[in-house]
Design an enzyme around this catalytic site. Structure first.
Site, PDB file in Angstrom:
ATOM      1  N   HIS A  92       0.881  -0.969   0.020  1.00 22.74           N
ATOM      2  CA  HIS A  92      -0.139   0.008   0.166  1.00 22.74           C
ATOM      3  C   HIS A  92       0.899   1.213   0.058  1.00 22.74           C
ATOM      4  O   HIS A  92       2.118   1.039   0.266  1.00 22.74           O
ATOM      5  CB  HIS A  92      -0.833   0.002   1.247  1.00 22.74           C
ATOM      6  CG  HIS A  92      -0.253   0.095   2.531  1.00 22.74           C
ATOM      7  ND1 HIS A  92       0.432  -1.076   3.261  1.00 22.74           N
ATOM      8  CD2 HIS A  92      -0.100   1.143   3.415  1.00 22.74           C
ATOM      9  CE1 HIS A  92       0.964  -0.575   4.304  1.00 22.74           C
ATOM     10  NE2 HIS A  92       0.768   0.587   4.361  1.00 22.74           N
ATOM     11  N   HIS A 135       4.735   0.127   0.280  1.00 23.35           N
ATOM     12  CA  HIS A 135       5.316  -0.754   1.096  1.00 23.35           C
ATOM     13  C   HIS A 135       4.474  -1.833   2.021  1.00 23.35           C
ATOM     14  O   HIS A 135       3.478  -1.850   1.712  1.00 23.35           O
ATOM     15  CB  HIS A 135       6.163   0.280   2.430  1.00 23.35           C
ATOM     16  CG  HIS A 135       5.119   0.883   3.036  1.00 23.35           C
ATOM     17  ND1 HIS A 135       4.218   2.038   2.714  1.00 23.35           N
ATOM     18  CD2 HIS A 135       4.347   0.542   4.244  1.00 23.35           C
ATOM     19  CE1 HIS A 135       3.315   2.424   3.592  1.00 23.35           C
ATOM     20  NE2 HIS A 135       3.360   1.798   4.448  1.00 23.35           N
ATOM     21  N   ARG A 165       4.917   5.921  14.291  1.00 24.12           N
ATOM     22  CA  ARG A 165       4.781   6.654  13.058  1.00 24.12           C
ATOM     23  C   ARG A 165       4.411   8.111  12.866  1.00 24.12           C
ATOM     24  O   ARG A 165       3.247   8.320  13.702  1.00 24.12           O
ATOM     25  CB  ARG A 165       3.919   5.655  11.898  1.00 24.12           C
ATOM     26  CG  ARG A 165       4.097   6.283  10.465  1.00 24.12           C
ATOM     27  CD  ARG A 165       3.333   5.429   9.552  1.00 24.12           C
ATOM     28  NE  ARG A 165       2.061   6.124   8.996  1.00 24.12           N
ATOM     29  CZ  ARG A 165       0.969   5.320   8.682  1.00 24.12           C
ATOM     30  NH1 ARG A 165       1.222   4.183   8.343  1.00 24.12           N
ATOM     31  NH2 ARG A 165       0.195   6.294   8.199  1.00 24.12           N
ATOM     32  N   ASP A 175       0.621   4.900   1.890  1.00 23.13           N
ATOM     33  CA  ASP A 175      -0.386   5.624   3.185  1.00 23.13           C
ATOM     34  C   ASP A 175      -0.946   6.548   2.658  1.00 23.13           C
ATOM     35  O   ASP A 175      -0.548   7.432   1.660  1.00 23.13           O
ATOM     36  CB  ASP A 175       0.880   5.969   4.120  1.00 23.13           C
ATOM     37  CG  ASP A 175       1.467   4.975   4.791  1.00 23.13           C
ATOM     38  OD1 ASP A 175       1.172   3.877   4.880  1.00 23.13           O
ATOM     39  OD2 ASP A 175       2.842   4.974   5.451  1.00 23.13           O
TER      40      ASP A 175
HETATM   41  C1  SIN Z   1       2.899   0.930   7.905  1.00 31.11           C
HETATM   42  O1  SIN Z   1       2.001   0.458   6.925  1.00 31.11           O
HETATM   43  O2  SIN Z   1       2.983   2.036   8.175  1.00 31.11           O
HETATM   44  C2  SIN Z   1       3.680  -0.047   8.890  1.00 31.11           C
HETATM   45  C3  SIN Z   1       5.024  -0.450   8.295  1.00 31.11           C
HETATM   46  C4  SIN Z   1       5.593  -1.484   9.279  1.00 31.11           C
HETATM   47  O3  SIN Z   1       5.340  -1.550  10.426  1.00 31.11           O
HETATM   48  O4  SIN Z   1       6.677  -1.837   9.260  1.00 31.11           O
END
Ligand code: SIN
Length: 281
Positions: free
Chosen positions: A101, A257, A272, A103
């Site tokens: 995805h 990612h 995050r 973000d």
């Molecule tokens: C996310 O999609 O922001 C999580 C990525 C992760 O936890 O590695």
């Protein structure tokens, strides 16, 4: 590329670089900030090790790049709503971000970038994969590029955060709200131009892209599925092995990612902050 104050070591042929010589918790002088910004544009995702960041320092670093996003469905920390705790407890089976995805592509002005800080990592597993959507676009045939260039896709958070959404139902350690019945939908170009570099990137992802504009989901599926399969091929990717104190900062305008869920029985705790971006064009 040459940088004045930092050392930059690429981690794969497609994207990603580790940066040395920076304390992200300290006040960054403009020259060092410019180096980091340039490395971010050059490599699309940059990594730092051995950092020590309070939520405030984390947010301060993020704000150098823009305003910070408050997630509409995932609750942030009580005193730092812009900082989101991403936790998978040892007993939990489903992780957050466990699929390709970009973000916030379900918003009208999706995220510029996400800055993820590792507080506790499992003894094994829990790596994150990244895929360059510049490379994915550039490797397409001229005919396919021409066809995709004017196309629009519809993005929505329905599959993740809607009433029957996957995220909302499957995670207990994170405070996740469900969207109401009418989950907002937004139109984005299938091929976007990076606002800072002018480079083109594919901008569709399996979590949030539902169908093409003026086409049904069924009609859209074959081409969308081709693009989903195409854009995360191995040669477009890099993989980051986390350690406590590591930070990854990725460009959501040109990167997808995937957080791997291969550490059952172990705890993983990340934090995050997400930098707001502009409307894709
Ligand atoms: C996310 O999609 O922001 C999580 C990525 C992760 O936890 O590695």
């Amino acid at each position: 590329m040459s940088y004045k104050n930092i050392e930059v070591k690429p981690v794969s042929g497609a994207l990603g670089a580790e940066i040395e010589g920076v304390d992200l918790g300290a006040e960054l002088d403009n020259e060092t900030f410019d180096d980091i910004h340039q490395a971010f544009l050059d490599h699309q995702v940059i990594f730092f090790r051995n950092q020590k960041l309070t939520p405030e320092q984390h947010a301060t670093f993020g704000r150098r790049f823009g305003s910070l996003n408050i997630h509409p469905y995932v609750k942030g920390m009580a005193d730092h709503p812009e900082a989101m705790e991403i936790i998978k407890e040892a007993h939990e089976k489903v992780n957050f971000g466990g699929g390709w995805h970009s973000d916030m592509s379900f918003q009208e002005e999706p995220a510029l970038g996400s800055i993820l800080y590792a507080l506790e990592v499992p003894a094994f597993g829990g790596d994150t994969l990244f895929a360059s959507q510049h490379r994915a676009y550039e490797s397409l045939s001229d005919g396919m590029k021409e066809m995709l260039d004017g196309m629009i896709a519809i993005h929505t958070a329905e599959k993740e955060y809607g009433q029957k959404g996957f995220s909302a139902q499957n995670r207990s350690s994170m405070d996740i709200d469900r969207a109401g019945d009418d989950v907002p939908k937004h139109e984005h170009p299938v091929v976007r131009t990076h606002p800072e570099t002018g480079r083109k990137a594919l901008y569709i992802n399996p979590a949030f892209t539902m169908h093409f504009k003026n086409m049904t989901r069924r009609e859209s599926r074959p081409l969308l599925q081709f693009l989903f399969d195409h854009c995360t091929q191995e040669q477009f990717t890099c993989r980051f092995r986390w350690s406590a104190g590591a930070v990854a900062f990725w460009d959501n305008r040109s990167v997808q990612h995937f957080a791997l869920n291969d550490y059952q029985g172990h705890r993983r705790h990340m934090r995050r902050v997400t930098v707001n971006g502009d409307r894709p064009h």
